[in-house]
Design an enzyme around this catalytic site. Structure first.
Site, mmCIF file in Angstrom:
data_model
loop_
_atom_site.group_PDB
_atom_site.id
_atom_site.type_symbol
_atom_site.label_atom_id
_atom_site.label_comp_id
_atom_site.label_asym_id
_atom_site.label_seq_id
_atom_site.Cartn_x
_atom_site.Cartn_y
_atom_site.Cartn_z
ATOM 1 N N ASP A 180 5.483 -8.906 -8.488
ATOM 2 C CA ASP A 180 6.916 -8.698 -8.621
ATOM 3 C C ASP A 180 7.125 -7.194 -8.711
ATOM 4 O OD1 ASP A 180 9.673 -9.296 -9.116
ATOM 5 O OD2 ASP A 180 9.315 -9.031 -11.251
ATOM 6 N N ASP A 198 10.417 -5.130 -10.126
ATOM 7 C CA ASP A 198 11.095 -4.639 -11.329
ATOM 8 C C ASP A 198 10.516 -5.299 -12.577
ATOM 9 O OD1 ASP A 198 12.711 -3.177 -9.613
ATOM 10 O OD2 ASP A 198 14.266 -4.723 -9.557
#
Length: 177
Positions: free
Chosen positions: A4, A6
């Site tokens: 991922d 952020d």
């Protein structure tokens, strides 16, 4: 390996990361990706970016953020093969917004990364759910939303690996291989 963005690679914000100026890597995350590359691991990023649908930024802004990520990675000897992102808002019914699996299938198609048992490192329940849905191996980091996610993990996920940050996760996963 799928990451991922952020809260895993860079700091997250409740106001969203909307420009390259706002993008700031979590200490050690870029070097961790370079360590994966040096170990022969293909790295891809799967990220929900609903700030586009919310009108907070546009595709040029997201591309500038990703160019910053790539440039900063290059400076430490790292790279990512693919950055797949969903630009839709929650509730739009797309197939790409995690926890749906469209981004992960796109990464498999574009890189050949087999999803079966591939580590997927995230900081939210939707990252973990997306990993499980495609047979990948969910890994949680405590950065970003990770501490809150860890506190609310369902019993079925009590055994997944949890690390303080991406650097610790990469060290742990490389030590296992």
């Amino acid at each position: 390996m799928i990451l991922d963005r952020d809260g895993v690679i860079n700091y997250d914000s409740a106001e969203y990361i909307k420009s390259a100026r706002e993008w700031e890597p979590i200490p050690g995350s870029l070097e961790a990706i370079a360590r994966l590359n040096n170990a022969g691991v293909t790295v891809a990023v799967a990220t929900n970016q609903s700030a586009i649908a919310r009108g907070l930024c546009d595709l040029d802004d997201i591309n500038a953020i990703h160019q910053m990520l790539r440039s900063r990675l290059n400076a430490v000897g790292g790279h990512v093969e693919v950055i797949a992102f969903c630009q839709h808002a929650p509730g739009e019914g797309c197939e790409c917004r995690k926890p749906k699996t469209g981004l992960l299938r796109e990464i498999r198609r574009r890189t050949g990364i087999p999803l079966d048992d591939a580590p997927m490192i995230g900081d939210s329940q939707r990252d973990l759910d997306a990993a499980i849905s495609v047979g990948a191996r969910p890994v949680l980091v405590r950065t970003g939303k990770g501490e809150d996610t860890e506190r609310h993990l369902p019993v079925a996920l009590a055994e997944i690996p949890v690390f303080d940050d991406l650097a610790a996760a990469v060290d742990g996963l490389l030590a296992q291989s």
